[in-house]
Design a protein around this motif. Structure first.
Motif, PDB file in Angstrom:
ATOM      1  N   ALA A 187      -9.305  10.723   3.087  1.00 40.93           N
ATOM      2  CA  ALA A 187      -8.497   9.683   3.369  1.00 40.93           C
ATOM      3  C   ALA A 187      -8.725   8.686   4.213  1.00 40.93           C
ATOM      4  O   ALA A 187      -8.534   7.549   4.056  1.00 40.93           O
ATOM      5  CB  ALA A 187      -6.946  10.296   3.278  1.00 40.93           C
ATOM      6  N   VAL A 223      -3.465   5.008  -1.309  1.00 46.39           N
ATOM      7  CA  VAL A 223      -4.311   5.590  -0.448  1.00 46.39           C
ATOM      8  C   VAL A 223      -3.924   7.196   0.046  1.00 46.39           C
ATOM      9  O   VAL A 223      -2.708   7.218  -0.372  1.00 46.39           O
ATOM     10  CB  VAL A 223      -4.254   4.866   0.801  1.00 46.39           C
ATOM     11  N   HIS A 244     -14.839   2.956  -2.562  1.00 47.76           N
ATOM     12  CA  HIS A 244     -14.450   4.176  -2.129  1.00 47.76           C
ATOM     13  C   HIS A 244     -14.674   5.330  -3.471  1.00 47.76           C
ATOM     14  O   HIS A 244     -14.576   6.544  -3.252  1.00 47.76           O
ATOM     15  CB  HIS A 244     -12.968   3.997  -2.131  1.00 47.76           C
ATOM     16  N   ALA A 279       1.442   4.953   0.542  1.00 48.91           N
ATOM     17  CA  ALA A 279       0.713   6.002   1.670  1.00 48.91           C
ATOM     18  C   ALA A 279       1.695   7.084   2.032  1.00 48.91           C
ATOM     19  O   ALA A 279       1.696   7.590   2.879  1.00 48.91           O
ATOM     20  CB  ALA A 279       0.465   5.170   2.892  1.00 48.91           C
ATOM     21  N   TYR A 320     -12.609  -2.544  -2.807  1.00 53.56           N
ATOM     22  CA  TYR A 320     -12.245  -1.409  -2.052  1.00 53.56           C
ATOM     23  C   TYR A 320     -12.259  -0.088  -3.070  1.00 53.56           C
ATOM     24  O   TYR A 320     -12.939   1.054  -2.537  1.00 53.56           O
ATOM     25  CB  TYR A 320     -10.599  -1.322  -1.596  1.00 53.56           C
ATOM     26  N   GLN A 321     -11.641  -0.325  -4.231  1.00 50.54           N
ATOM     27  CA  GLN A 321     -11.617   0.959  -5.159  1.00 50.54           C
ATOM     28  C   GLN A 321     -13.062   1.250  -5.517  1.00 50.54           C
ATOM     29  O   GLN A 321     -13.490   2.641  -5.622  1.00 50.54           O
ATOM     30  CB  GLN A 321     -10.797   0.687  -6.440  1.00 50.54           C
ATOM     31  N   LEU A 348     -10.502   0.217   2.929  1.00 57.09           N
ATOM     32  CA  LEU A 348      -9.592  -0.869   2.465  1.00 57.09           C
ATOM     33  C   LEU A 348      -9.448  -1.815   3.656  1.00 57.09           C
ATOM     34  O   LEU A 348      -9.281  -3.121   3.346  1.00 57.09           O
ATOM     35  CB  LEU A 348      -8.267  -0.091   2.446  1.00 57.09           C
ATOM     36  N   VAL A 372       0.948  -1.257   0.068  1.00 55.38           N
ATOM     37  CA  VAL A 372       0.003   0.029  -0.094  1.00 55.38           C
ATOM     38  C   VAL A 372       0.797   1.149   0.253  1.00 55.38           C
ATOM     39  O   VAL A 372       1.795   1.559   0.981  1.00 55.38           O
ATOM     40  CB  VAL A 372      -1.032   0.147   1.260  1.00 55.38           C
ATOM     41  N   GLY A 386     -11.333   6.204   3.165  1.00 54.01           N
ATOM     42  CA  GLY A 386     -10.794   5.344   2.222  1.00 54.01           C
ATOM     43  C   GLY A 386     -10.043   4.165   2.923  1.00 54.01           C
ATOM     44  O   GLY A 386      -9.944   2.962   2.696  1.00 54.01           O
ATOM     45  N   LEU A 387      -9.004   4.551   3.917  1.00 55.04           N
ATOM     46  CA  LEU A 387      -8.263   3.573   4.544  1.00 55.04           C
ATOM     47  C   LEU A 387      -9.231   2.516   5.526  1.00 55.04           C
ATOM     48  O   LEU A 387      -8.817   1.374   5.385  1.00 55.04           O
ATOM     49  CB  LEU A 387      -7.421   4.316   5.872  1.00 55.04           C
TER      50      LEU A 387
END
Length: 426
Positions: free
Chosen positions: A320, A302, A354, A174, A350-351, A327, A172, A323-324
């Motif tokens: 954000a 992310v 989100h 970040a 997830y995508q 995920l 991931v 979104g986390l």
């Protein structure tokens, strides 16, 4: 090589606010998976100060009410709240025009619409919580590349100047949008330059903020003043976000502090009395940056690596954070189904979940900039009437308030066990 021979399960490139939050959420929600964070700053008890001393020049973040709920689920809020200044009222106005609207937390049954928290304090709270988990920290180090494998990914890391590799199920990213790792991995970002800059500083005023956040739209761009300082007593310190053109930024930075205060007074007005002090000024160019396809097998972007917004509505970190959580939800479900967390079915879901949130948030923030950036008289009248209408139409005002509080869309919920949560941080 099978999965239990991998070095770790999840590799997180970047241990800032987004990366550290993801690592903590994984430790809370999917504790059976191994997590490794690759970061330039070490994670060790002796690296963390015992006492936090707030700095006047500390940079801060506006946390929406929905973000508080997420931090509560992570068992983090009781610590963060020690230095979280509540936003109990929001005042939105159009400089030189009649349009204005006001939001009040009490009208929505909340103690606050959001909070202003120093970034350093949030980081310390996250680091202290992570010390009690099994998260591994590779530091000082950085991710330099990645190769897909049958089992997941093989990640190239530079640690203390020496190369090493880590194998895992998923990587991931970040580490923000400016590290270059996103581009090294072949992701393409669409970037739109607003032709503006954000000047960030803390300021003091002659009158107390009374826990009011001001969003003021001017003919040269929006500015925000957010209550800052004590979480208990209304004070005279506010966090400033001032939008300026390249030329205006250059001119402002060349002024003395006293002259900066006078310029700020001209733009903001006297709602908080005289500006008496301005702290260290930070600035950065404003761009709308999005990645349409933020996942591929074994990799997910992310935070700012996936989308960077204009700060006009304070939505960036809150988006954000949602979104986390989304995920981590999918990672939990993947593990429960016996599917590798780097599998595209996990990351693709997830995508999908989100995507609607970030599209709506981007549209909300971007439309505010475009609407209030128009000097034409018909547009000015329409937007001022719209601001007045928010005060007159309860449904419209509730919609606007939900956007401000970060509760207007799908709210992801961490599937925590009964013994995990706020009690975990005590």
């Amino acid at each position: 090589m099978n999965q239990n021979q991998l070095d770790t399960d999840l590799i997180i490139a970047g241990g800032g606010l987004a990366g550290a939050t993801l690592a903590l959420a994984m430790a809370r929600v999917v504790p059976e998976l191994r997590v490794t964070v690759v970061e330039t700053v070490p994670l060790a008890p002796d690296a963390l100060p015992e006492d936090y001393q707030p700095s006047y020049d500390a940079r801060s973040t506006a946390l929406a009410w929905g973000s508080r709920l997420i931090f509560e689920e992570l068992g983090l809020w009781s610590a963060v709240s020690e230095h979280a200044t509540p936003i109990r009222h929001i005042h939105v106005s159009d400089r030189g025009h009649f349009g204005a609207t006001r939001l009040h937390a009490q009208d929505h049954g909340q103690e606050a619409l959001g909070y202003v928290v120093d970034n350093r304090w949030m980081g310390l709270c996250l680091m202290r919580a992570l010390l009690d988990t099994g998260v591994e920290w590779q530091a000082p180090a950085e991710v330099t590349g990645m190769t897909p494998t049958e089992q997941g990914v093989c990640v190239n890391v530079l640690k203390d100047g020496e190369p090493l590799t880590l194998t895992g199920q998923c990587l991931v990213v970040a580490d923000g949008g400016r590290s270059g790792l996103r581009e090294k991995l072949g992701f393409q970002a669409r970037t739109e330059d607003y032709g503006q800059n954000a000047l960030i500083a803390n300021v003091s005023t002659g009158e107390s903020h009374q826990f009011v956040a001001y969003e003021r739209f001017t003919d040269t761009g929006p500015m925000a003043l957010l209550p800052h300082g004590s979480p208990k007593q209304p004070g005279n310190q506010s966090a400033l976000v001032w939008t300026l053109s390249d030329t205006a930024l250059h001119d402002i930075l060349s002024l003395s502090d006293e002259q900066k205060c006078r310029k700020l007074q001209e733009r903001f007005g006297w709602r908080l009395g005289a500006f008496t002090r301005i702290g260290e000024c930070y600035h950065y160019p404003l761009k709308l940056s999005t990645v349409d396809e933020a996942v591929r097998p074994g990799v997910a972007l992310v935070g700012n690596a996936a989308h960077a917004l204009h700060p006009v509505a304070g939505q960036g970190f809150n988006l954000a954070l949602r979104g986390l959580v989304t995920l981590v939800e999918q990672f939990r479900q993947g593990v429960d189904r016996g599917v590798a967390i780097g599998n595209l079915s996990v990351l693709g879901e997830y995508q999908r979940l989100h995507r609607q949130d970030w599209r709506q948030t981007v549209q909300f923030s971007d439309s505010l900039i475009r609407l209030f950036g128009q000097p034409l008289a018909p547009v000015t009248l329409a937007r001022d009437a719209g601001l007045m209408g928010l005060d007159l139409v309860p449904g419209a005002k509730r919609w606007f308030a939900r956007k401000a509080m970060g509760t207007g869309g799908r709210r992801p919920v961490l599937p925590l066990s009964a013994n995990v949560g706020e009690a975990r941080s005590k």
